[in-house]
Design a protein around this motif. Structure first.
Motif, PDB file in Angstrom:
ATOM      1  N   ARG A 184      38.172  -0.266  81.523  1.00 42.41           N
ATOM      2  CA  ARG A 184      39.314   0.578  81.158  1.00 42.41           C
ATOM      3  C   ARG A 184      40.269   0.668  82.340  1.00 42.41           C
ATOM      4  NH1 ARG A 184      38.282   3.216  76.250  1.00 42.41           N
ATOM      5  NH2 ARG A 184      36.728   1.909  75.213  1.00 42.41           N
ATOM      6  N   PHE A 197      41.632  -5.420  65.476  1.00 40.77           N
ATOM      7  CA  PHE A 197      41.590  -4.494  66.604  1.00 40.77           C
ATOM      8  C   PHE A 197      42.717  -3.484  66.515  1.00 40.77           C
ATOM      9  CE2 PHE A 197      39.119  -7.135  69.954  1.00 40.77           C
ATOM     10  CZ  PHE A 197      38.004  -7.080  69.135  1.00 40.77           C
ATOM     11  N   GLU A 198      42.431  -2.277  66.969  1.00 40.60           N
ATOM     12  CA  GLU A 198      43.444  -1.219  67.018  1.00 40.60           C
ATOM     13  C   GLU A 198      44.167  -1.327  68.367  1.00 40.60           C
ATOM     14  OE1 GLU A 198      41.752   2.563  66.174  1.00 40.60           O
ATOM     15  OE2 GLU A 198      40.617   1.845  64.441  1.00 40.60           O
ATOM     16  N   TYR A 248      39.989  -5.055  78.628  1.00 41.64           N
ATOM     17  CA  TYR A 248      40.559  -3.729  78.883  1.00 41.64           C
ATOM     18  C   TYR A 248      40.215  -2.742  77.764  1.00 41.64           C
ATOM     19  CZ  TYR A 248      43.380  -5.820  82.608  1.00 41.64           C
ATOM     20  OH  TYR A 248      43.804  -6.450  83.745  1.00 41.64           O
ATOM     21  N   MET A 249      40.047  -3.243  76.557  1.00 40.87           N
ATOM     22  CA  MET A 249      39.762  -2.355  75.432  1.00 40.87           C
ATOM     23  C   MET A 249      38.306  -1.895  75.417  1.00 40.87           C
ATOM     24  SD  MET A 249      41.918  -4.118  72.317  1.00 40.87           S
ATOM     25  CE  MET A 249      41.455  -2.818  71.157  1.00 40.87           C
ATOM     26  N   TRP A 250      37.393  -2.768  75.865  1.00 38.52           N
ATOM     27  CA  TRP A 250      35.986  -2.476  75.654  1.00 38.52           C
ATOM     28  C   TRP A 250      35.121  -2.448  76.905  1.00 38.52           C
ATOM     29  CZ3 TRP A 250      35.353  -0.621  71.030  1.00 38.52           C
ATOM     30  CH2 TRP A 250      36.174  -1.042  69.986  1.00 38.52           C
ATOM     31  N   ASP A 266      46.887  -0.224  69.494  1.00 40.01           N
ATOM     32  CA  ASP A 266      47.562   0.942  70.071  1.00 40.01           C
ATOM     33  C   ASP A 266      46.736   1.578  71.185  1.00 40.01           C
ATOM     34  OD1 ASP A 266      49.721   0.612  68.429  1.00 40.01           O
ATOM     35  OD2 ASP A 266      49.066   2.080  66.943  1.00 40.01           O
ATOM     36  N   LYS A 267      45.434   1.299  71.202  1.00 43.28           N
ATOM     37  CA  LYS A 267      44.565   1.856  72.234  1.00 43.28           C
ATOM     38  C   LYS A 267      44.863   1.282  73.615  1.00 43.28           C
ATOM     39  CE  LYS A 267      40.603   2.796  69.222  1.00 43.28           C
ATOM     40  NZ  LYS A 267      39.173   2.484  68.954  1.00 43.28           N
ATOM     41  N   ILE A 268      45.490   0.095  73.657  1.00 40.71           N
ATOM     42  CA  ILE A 268      45.723  -0.564  74.948  1.00 40.71           C
ATOM     43  C   ILE A 268      47.208  -0.798  75.228  1.00 40.71           C
ATOM     44  CG2 ILE A 268      45.498  -2.892  73.959  1.00 40.71           C
ATOM     45  CD1 ILE A 268      44.408  -1.648  77.499  1.00 40.71           C
ATOM     46  N   LYS A 269      48.040  -0.792  74.199  1.00 36.10           N
ATOM     47  CA  LYS A 269      49.442  -1.150  74.396  1.00 36.10           C
ATOM     48  C   LYS A 269      50.137  -0.283  75.442  1.00 36.10           C
ATOM     49  CE  LYS A 269      51.073  -3.567  70.301  1.00 36.10           C
ATOM     50  NZ  LYS A 269      52.060  -3.557  69.193  1.00 36.10           N
ATOM     51  N   HIS A 270      49.785   0.979  75.511  1.00 31.09           N
ATOM     52  CA  HIS A 270      50.460   1.880  76.453  1.00 31.09           C
ATOM     53  C   HIS A 270      50.093   1.575  77.902  1.00 31.09           C
ATOM     54  CE1 HIS A 270      46.523   3.778  76.101  1.00 31.09           C
ATOM     55  NE2 HIS A 270      46.801   4.476  77.186  1.00 31.09           N
ATOM     56  N   LYS A 271      49.060   0.755  78.108  1.00 30.74           N
ATOM     57  CA  LYS A 271      48.651   0.383  79.461  1.00 30.74           C
ATOM     58  C   LYS A 271      49.265  -0.933  79.918  1.00 30.74           C
ATOM     59  CE  LYS A 271      45.805   3.641  80.918  1.00 30.74           C
ATOM     60  NZ  LYS A 271      46.013   4.379  82.191  1.00 30.74           N
TER      61      LYS A 271
END
Length: 245
Positions: free
Chosen positions: A81, A109-110, A76-78, A112-117
């Protein structure tokens, strides 16, 4: 409704079978149930997009049932999406353990880029929860202590699917599964009846008539069962099997 068995093996991937994974396709939506370590191979090998389901159910926190989550999150991160949020529902501590696992495997890994999903929902034993157009019910299975492991029931569109999860024998599972169109029941052992945290074939065969279900398919199959396949009278699942109900 169609159920695809992505992985029907035990924790040891006995006889080369993939570990736990089940895809439920219904008019109301698509559900992924369990996320074993081989999840991504099963999905992508079957041409199944990781963005095609909006609900993921996890029965308990053993690696052969949720160890594929870091790779799904990585995807999902890379790669894929997500357009909509994914609800991940399971026992207490699922969210905490998932992020611990992800950080251990991919520490820089950052997230926060995916947590909201990703939306985590706790399924409490003895309760039912409306998730989208499905009702998901749970009971506690006698498999892990102190962690809670679950047996799951999914109702939607006039159909019902029950999954034992990993479970020793318990009469509550008989009542919980009553009336199900499909009962996916673990069957890890044959000779090792003394190990009470998993179900074994002789016990299931002797008590099959107690389960008032339309169809029962054995899964989470261990070495003892697979090596004695010619002695198994109950229906056994296999990787890639599609079941229409």
């Amino acid at each position: 409704m169609t159920v695809t068995l992505l992985g029907t093996g035990d924790a040891f991937a006995s006889f080369g079978r993939s570990q736990a994974g089940y895809l439920i396709d219904a008019p109301a939506g698509r559900i992924l149930m369990e996320a074993g370590p081989g999840l991504m191979q099963a999905l992508k090998g079957g041409g199944i997009s990781t963005d095609s389901f909006d609900l993921l159910l996890i029965s308990h926190l053993h690696g052969d049932h949720f160890g594929g989550l870091p790779f799904l999150i990585l995807d999902y991160m890379w790669e894929t999406r997500r357009k909509k949020a994914l609800t991940i529902a399971g026992p207490p501590k699922l969210e905490e353990r998932t992020w611990t696992l992800v950080r251990t495997m991919f520490p820089h890994f950052e997230l926060d880029k995916i947590k909201h999903k990703l939306k985590f929902v706790v399924l409490e034993p003895g309760s039912s929860t409306r998730l989208g157009k499905f009702k998901v019910s749970a009971i506690r299975s006698p498999h892990t202590k102190p962690d809670i492991s679950l047996s799951l029931r999914v109702d939607g569109g006039g159909k019902s699917i029950v999954f034992s999860g990993d479970s020793g024998w318990n009469d509550e599972l008989v009542d919980f599964s009553e009336g199900a169109d499909l009962f996916l029941c673990e069957c890890t052992y044959f000779e090792s009846a003394h190990l009470k945290f998993h179900l074994n074939y002789p016990l299931l065969a002797a008590n099959r008539d107690k389960f008032k279900v339309r169809r029962m398919v054995l899964t989470h199959l261990g070495r003892e069962v697979l090596s004695r396949e010619d002695e198994i009278a109950l229906e056994m699942g296999y990787d890639g099997m599609k079941i229409k109900i």
